[in-house]
Scaffold this active site. Sequence first.
Site, PDB file in Angstrom:
ATOM      1  N   GLU A 431     -64.415  42.515  10.417  1.00  0.00           N
ATOM      2  CA  GLU A 431     -63.303  42.938   9.420  1.00  0.00           C
ATOM      3  C   GLU A 431     -62.413  43.595  10.108  1.00  0.00           C
ATOM      4  O   GLU A 431     -60.983  43.763   9.817  1.00  0.00           O
ATOM      5  CB  GLU A 431     -63.986  43.798   8.567  1.00  0.00           C
ATOM      6  CG  GLU A 431     -64.710  43.163   7.465  1.00  0.00           C
ATOM      7  CD  GLU A 431     -66.120  42.567   7.893  1.00  0.00           C
ATOM      8  OE1 GLU A 431     -66.535  41.643   7.203  1.00  0.00           O
ATOM      9  OE2 GLU A 431     -66.667  43.162   8.890  1.00  0.00           O
ATOM     10  N   HIS A 499     -72.959  44.681  -1.985  1.00  0.00           N
ATOM     11  CA  HIS A 499     -72.168  43.959  -2.294  1.00  0.00           C
ATOM     12  C   HIS A 499     -71.605  44.259  -3.606  1.00  0.00           C
ATOM     13  O   HIS A 499     -70.632  43.550  -4.093  1.00  0.00           O
ATOM     14  CB  HIS A 499     -72.806  42.428  -2.695  1.00  0.00           C
ATOM     15  CG  HIS A 499     -73.467  41.976  -1.589  1.00  0.00           C
ATOM     16  ND1 HIS A 499     -74.846  42.117  -1.204  1.00  0.00           N
ATOM     17  CD2 HIS A 499     -73.141  40.738  -0.631  1.00  0.00           C
ATOM     18  CE1 HIS A 499     -75.134  41.432  -0.120  1.00  0.00           C
ATOM     19  NE2 HIS A 499     -74.154  40.880   0.431  1.00  0.00           N
TER      20      HIS A 499
END
Length: 693
Positions: A431, A499
């Site tokens: 990321e 998540h």
Amino acid sequence: MAKTLAAPPQRNAPDDRYDWKRIAYLLALSRVLDAMEEDRLVPEKKVLYQFSARGHDMAQIMLGLSLDQPADAACGYYRSRPLLLALGVDPEVALASAMAREGGYSSGRDIGTVFNYPNPGGASALPMCGGVGAQYTPTAGWAQAIEYHHKVLSDPSYEKGIAVVLGGDGSVASNGFWSALTIATTQKLPMLFYIEDNGYGISVPSTFQTPGGNIAANLASWHDLEIMGGDGTEPAEAARLIEDAVSFVRGRNGPCLLRLTVPRLQGHSFQDTQTYKSDEFVASERARDPLPRLKSYLVPAMLSEPEWDRIAADASQAAEAAREAAEARSVAAPETVLKNVFFQDGAMQAMGGQWTHGYTAPEATETPNPEGQRINMVTAIRRVLDHELMLNPRVVLFGEDIGPKGGVHAVTLGLQEKYGVDRVFDTSLSEEGIIGRAVGMAIAGLMPVPEIQFRKYAEPATEQINDCGSMRWRTNNQFAAPMVVRIPGGFFKCGDPWHSQTNEVAFVHSPGWKVAVPSNAEDAVGLLRGALRGNDPVIFFEHRAMLDHAWARRPYPGDNYVLPFGKAKRARTGDDITIVTWGAMVHRCEEAAEGRSADVLDLRTLMPWDKQAVLESVRKTRRCLIVHEDLQTAGFGAEIAAVVADEAFIDLDAPVARLTMPDIPSPHNAVLLEWVLPSVERIAAKIDDLIGF
């Protein structure tokens, strides 16, 4: 008979392909500036942060002088001022920046060693960051943008451009270094990693950063990476190595890592006494000073002693004139420090974003023109991305699994097949690399649309996100990096700590980012299209529970539909209470308000948020309930409650209330999840409590 003395050995004459007089002048100038700060400006408290470049300077100047293409760009760190001088930065600007005066790199907003240099006439210095290693991935993004401009946009001016990143031996331990190395080598990008190894990261030996202390040796077997190394204090050797490295990358042979050993002739910063170094080591460093080595190399082979002295005197005179001019500059007017957080009043940044490359947004409307049947949010977002990819060749989509797979939520399904791997592509699992790469591409004039697969996964990219958002402000509108970061998150059929996080407030608390949180397909279309055509970085939050929710489906509002940021939508109208919400909670609040007279306001964007709409509604209903999925403590609802209490207190007939998740991660079991989420029943009960207060 008198002895005949042997002639001294002849040294090779300086290679006349290099501008040795310019190198000598800039080296002398760099030394004078360092000495001026160390001996005068720091003791006088006119400079508060000082990082000497002595020892690093000669080779850096050679590198800067080799960057002669308009598409070239370099990103350095706090010891990179010699490079800037070689690129053409005025010493007055350099000193004004060090003294935090108006008209420097940031007009006093940032440390004077944190530089930027938009250079329309030549190579630019990308805006550096204060964090060690944060310069690597944006430089990789610039390198990829060079290839994109040349190959996809068919711009010949990028054909020989290269991206250069400077880092010390300490920075090779950072996430950014390894992420950029992966990007550059897997993509075979025109990128030069220029590593200045002085043996220490502040006080920590380089052997703590990489085994054996030699990153070049450790990377010898790294595929698709040319490795070079040598002594950065020997003029002929340094010049040859830099020329070879730059030529290799410029020839489109792939990336190169050049490691030069240099001494650090001063402490890490002015305050550093270097007590961690032995006297013998300090003496060995001084013996490797490149300044006397350069003099020995040039005098008398190319320059006479008086000519050398004249160059030094000219540099000293220029530095003194620069100091006087810099000190005469005023401090920026304090009220101006509030400007340039976002693009405003038509004041265009000097560099970065598609708008500076001639992009003009098509005509748009805030009035929807519904087409066909209701579609879900997945389809709506995909349709906008498809349309903008078709209209605007600067739009580039990338992230983990967004190519052939089409994303884990199928939002980008089919787009790579339609637009090709140059415009829609998968990335390595980093990321930091995804967002950092987007920063460099945005500065280069593209409109990157990186995807972070789930909200929690954005955490490794936090530094790049924060640095991107602050770029316009901290460079005082010299640079900006507009992009749209797509982030799915929130609960779905179940939850979990990895998540299902929302935590939108973290992005709101990162200055310079706009934040969109659409609750339905129509709003997603308008906000996403506006973001893709805009001139600021945007976090576009896609709630997982609403991507295919029946309530969130809407007819497609048309290819010209654009919503402004900061304008709430009244989802229901009533007189007894104002309910402020966003994202997945809008649907629940609407259901809870059935049979009740309530204003339900869907904020749609959190930065900026529609304060006026909230205050007008609260003054009408005299009650306010804020409902959101994020945690209660320091959630964005606290900001709304504070504003209402501050600006509408006398209009209230009941306390401002919040209904949120408790301060825990999202639980996985569906029963546990629903117990902690604001449910329709709990929202309805809270509405009734406040109306009956």
